[in-house]
Design an enzyme around this catalytic site. Structure first.
Site, PDB file in Angstrom:
ATOM      1  N   ASP A 153       0.801  -1.226   0.000  1.00  0.00           N
ATOM      2  CA  ASP A 153       0.000   0.000   0.000  1.00  0.00           C
ATOM      3  C   ASP A 153       0.837   1.281   0.000  1.00  0.00           C
ATOM      4  O   ASP A 153       1.998   1.292   0.413  1.00  0.00           O
ATOM      5  CB  ASP A 153      -0.895   0.042   1.249  1.00  0.00           C
ATOM      6  CG  ASP A 153      -2.118  -0.830   1.130  1.00  0.00           C
ATOM      7  OD1 ASP A 153      -2.135  -1.718   0.254  1.00  0.00           O
ATOM      8  OD2 ASP A 153      -3.056  -0.643   1.929  1.00  0.00           O
ATOM      9  N   HIS A 200       3.696  -1.922   3.439  1.00  0.00           N
ATOM     10  CA  HIS A 200       3.669  -0.592   2.838  1.00  0.00           C
ATOM     11  C   HIS A 200       5.012  -0.236   2.187  1.00  0.00           C
ATOM     12  O   HIS A 200       6.054  -0.319   2.846  1.00  0.00           O
ATOM     13  CB  HIS A 200       3.360   0.471   3.894  1.00  0.00           C
ATOM     14  CG  HIS A 200       1.957   0.409   4.421  1.00  0.00           C
ATOM     15  ND1 HIS A 200       1.563  -0.502   5.367  1.00  0.00           N
ATOM     16  CD2 HIS A 200       0.862   1.162   4.122  1.00  0.00           C
ATOM     17  CE1 HIS A 200       0.275  -0.318   5.641  1.00  0.00           C
ATOM     18  NE2 HIS A 200      -0.174   0.676   4.899  1.00  0.00           N
TER      19      HIS A 200
END
Length: 267
Positions: free
Chosen positions: A80, A226
């Site tokens: 992400d 992430h």
């Protein structure tokens, strides 16, 4: 065109509570405090459901891969908050070295700033999915119009850059409200959250992040890390770059097969 949107049972019950409270207050005016209390209690539950990323009360939510994918020993690695020009290329190199494909939930405005990097994700065999355009921390407070504009702009941006329309959406921090499900339905997108995450935007200890991700890790899991907004290790590097090689090794040792979300849901 998608079929007509059907609210979840919980949303239908919520609508019934509001209707019953209104009718009850009209029929018995003295009962209005009870009617108001019922409505407020219902709103509290709605708000709580929106604060739980893995909840399904507000509508369909992919938190694990289908059983058929689990039987194939598949897991989904989802990444992400990119693309990040300093981190994402290194993540791609690590994935290439391991022969692993992943789903990148990209922020529309960052993809607009780094279109070549966004295209490289797809060219190297991965999928780009929709993480909103602005990635606003207030996303869960958006009304339906603002929510649709943000997601639709990201959808158009990512589709134009990569030549592939995203199939999945993930909200900022996974937080949402009851407006999201009908908006996603209208845009032909599917909400996807995760089975396990390590809070790697806040935790810079690679060992702790790895332990959180791999404890009970098994077939059918959706794993969240992430490349954007990654926490820093004590040495100052993005924690994903320290954790990813160990994570991929653990995945291989457990004989799990990382695939994109699209691959996992394909027949």
């Amino acid at each position: 065109m998608p079929a007509r949107w059907i609210p979840s049972p919980f949303l239908r019950t919520s609508a019934a509570v509001h209707g019953a409270a209104a009718l009850g207050a009209l029929a018995v005016p003295a009962a209005w405090p009870w009617a108001l209390g019922a409505v407020l209690a219902n709103h509290a539950v709605l708000a709580a459901a929106g604060l739980l990323p893995r909840a399904t009360l507000l509508g369909p939510n992919l938190i694990r891969l289908p059983e058929a994918a689990a039987q194939r020993r598949e897991i989904a690695l989802t990444i992400d908050d990119g693309p990040d020009p300093k981190v994402t290329p290194q993540v791609l190199d690590l994935l290439d070295a391991a022969g692993v494909q992943a789903s990148f939930f990209c922020i529309g405005r960052l993809a607009q700033q780094h279109p070549a990097l966004c295209r490289a994700i797809v060219q190297r065999g991965h999928r780009v999915e929709n993480h909103g355009f602005a990635h606003s921390n207030a996303f869960s407070l958006f009304g339906p119009g603002a929510m649709r504009r943000d997601i639709a702009l990201a959808q158009a941006t990512l589709g134009d850059i990569t030549g592939q329309a995203p199939r999945f959406f993930r909200a900022t921090a996974g937080l949402r409200n009851p407006f999201l499900d009908p908006v996603l339905h209208g845009l032909d997108l599917q909400l996807a959250t995760w089975t396990r995450r390590a809070y790697d935007t806040r935790t810079g200890d690679p060992g702790r992040v790895h332990q959180r991700l791999t404890q009970h890790l098994g077939a059918g899991d959706i794993v969240l890390v992430h490349d954007g907004h990654s926490a820093r290790t004590p040495e100052g590097g993005p924690v994903i770059l320290a954790v990813l090689p160990r994570l991929l090794q653990t995945i291989a040792e457990r004989q799990l097969r990382p695939v994109t979300l699209t691959q996992a849901l394909s027949p």
